[in-house]
Design a protein around this motif. Structure first.
Motif: not given
Length: 200
Positions: A126-142
């Motif tokens: 529900d928070f746009p900046q948190m969505a951005e963070t979550k997307t980046a976390m997935i991209a930074a993991a195997h």
């Protein structure tokens, strides 16, 4: 036996049991020596409390509550805090500094806690900046795993941070009306996530 936990509104005790069951199943995805990117939320905290079952774990997180718990209760687990601005009242960091830090790290597993799963959309928050963070976390993991109690299915969340196929595994206590399983079955191609129903 499948743990059948229906979560009526306000039944925090039942919801707590669901989150514990999810965490118990999810810890099986963690190997000794892993580096984990760990999301925010109460399910993430249930998960982190089990990390002393593994050796040589490093947790990278933007969640202050998670970092506090590790610091106070888990001397064998290393923690790396992502930088950023503090979202008041939520105890996690976000923003450009968080995003910059995520470009500099790589983890074995991203452990994500969606605000909701919407069949026609994917994983949301529900928070746009948190969505951005979550997307980046997935991209930074195997690999990545979504931990999600049954109340999240077709729940509310304005901002999508991942499609169904962006995660490798989904761990749930129960799949209401087989909504998640149906979405997985309807996915084309080979990138279908595994669905684990937590057992008692």
């Amino acid at each position: 036996f499948e743990r059948m936990l229906y979560t009526p509104a306000g039944n925090t005790a039942v919801l707590g049991l669901a989150k514990q069951a999810i965490a118990q199943s999810a810890i099986e995805l963690v190997n000794d020596g892993d580096t984990l990117l760990l999301d925010s939320g109460t399910t993430a905290l249930e998960f982190v409390q089990l990390l002393d079952q593994r050796n040589g774990i490093t947790v990278i997180t933007a969640d202050i509550t998670v970092a506090d718990y590790i610091d106070e209760s888990m001397p064998s687990v290393d923690v790396v805090m992502l930088g950023g601005a503090l979202r008041k009242g939520h105890r996690y960091l976000y923003g450009p500094l968080t995003m910059q830090a995520l470009q500099m790290v790589h983890a074995d597993l991203a452990v994500m806690c969606p605000g909701a799963f919407v069949s026609s959309c994917g994983f949301t928050t529900d928070f746009p900046q948190m969505a951005e963070t979550k997307t980046a976390m997935i991209a930074a993991a195997h690999q990545s795993v979504a931990l999600m109690d049954n109340s999240k299915v077709n729940g509310r969340g304005m901002y999508r941070f991942a499609e169904l196929t962006d995660v490798n595994t989904i761990v749930m206590d129960r799949d209401p009306d087989h909504a998640v399983a149906t979405s997985i079955a309807e996915t084309t191609g080979s990138a279908r996530p595994a669905l684990i129903i937590a057992t008692s």
